[in-house]
Design a protein around this motif. Structure first.
Motif, PDB file in Angstrom:
ATOM      1  N   ARG A   1      -1.884  -4.338   2.742  1.00 53.77           N
ATOM      2  CA  ARG A   1      -3.082  -4.584   3.374  1.00 53.77           C
ATOM      3  C   ARG A   1      -3.219  -6.218   2.702  1.00 53.77           C
ATOM      4  NH1 ARG A   1      -6.210   0.445   0.824  1.00 53.77           N
ATOM      5  NH2 ARG A   1      -5.763   2.228   2.479  1.00 53.77           N
TER       6      ARG A   1
ATOM      7  N   SER B   1       0.936  -1.115   0.004  1.00 47.83           N
ATOM      8  CA  SER B   1      -0.068   0.010  -0.126  1.00 47.83           C
ATOM      9  C   SER B   1       0.836   1.181  -0.032  1.00 47.83           C
ATOM     10  CB  SER B   1      -0.932   0.001   1.224  1.00 47.83           C
ATOM     11  OG  SER B   1      -1.643   1.166   1.416  1.00 47.83           O
ATOM     12  N   ALA B   2       0.594   2.107  -0.768  1.00 49.03           N
ATOM     13  CA  ALA B   2       1.250   3.585  -0.793  1.00 49.03           C
ATOM     14  C   ALA B   2       1.036   4.392   0.428  1.00 49.03           C
ATOM     15  CB  ALA B   2       0.898   4.350  -2.353  1.00 49.03           C
ATOM     16  N   SER B   3      -0.124   3.887   0.965  1.00 48.78           N
ATOM     17  CA  SER B   3      -0.407   4.809   2.205  1.00 48.78           C
ATOM     18  C   SER B   3       0.033   4.292   3.520  1.00 48.78           C
ATOM     19  CB  SER B   3      -1.867   5.264   2.152  1.00 48.78           C
ATOM     20  OG  SER B   3      -2.654   4.022   2.121  1.00 48.78           O
ATOM     21  N   GLY B   4       0.770   3.194   3.816  1.00 46.57           N
ATOM     22  CA  GLY B   4       1.145   2.616   4.788  1.00 46.57           C
ATOM     23  C   GLY B   4       1.401   0.995   4.514  1.00 46.57           C
TER      24      GLY B   4
END
Length: 112
Positions: A72, A66-69
């Motif tokens: 997933r 995931s690019a945001s953390g």
């Protein structure tokens, strides 16, 4: 009877039904179930069901960066899970008809 007790009995069906449309990551699945009205639902309940369904071969998972953390974990229903869901759907429909009839009889008696 508390709605959480009823929910516990059908949570497997609800999770597999939600996953039958497309794969979802855990939080997305939880939000979908809550949006459909399963508001007393907690994170541990859903993740516990997902773990058990995966152990039983009814659901599979994969990690996706995931690019945001953190990565997933996406879940999807297996062919065995779909067959199990079909059987659960039929059984749920049968039970719902029985309970509906019993409640209808109760309501008719109360009106007389």
């Amino acid at each position: 009877m508390r709605s959480s007790q009823l929910l516990k009995g059908v949570l497997d069906i609800a999770v597999m039904a939600a996953l039958s449309r497309r794969e979802l990551y855990g939080l997305e699945l939880l939000e979908r179930l809550r949006a459909e009205g399963l508001t007393p639902l907690g994170d541990p309940s859903v993740y516990g069901v997902l773990r058990r369904l995966e152990q039983d071969g009814l659901v599979t998972s994969r990690l996706q960066p995931s690019a945001s953390g953190p990565a997933r974990k996406y879940y999807s229903i297996t062919p065995t899970g779909r067959a199990d869901l079909d059987a659960a759907d039929a059984e749920w429909s049968r039970l719902a008809r029985v309970v509906d009839r019993l409640l209808e009889m109760r309501n008719q008696r109360e009106q007389h």
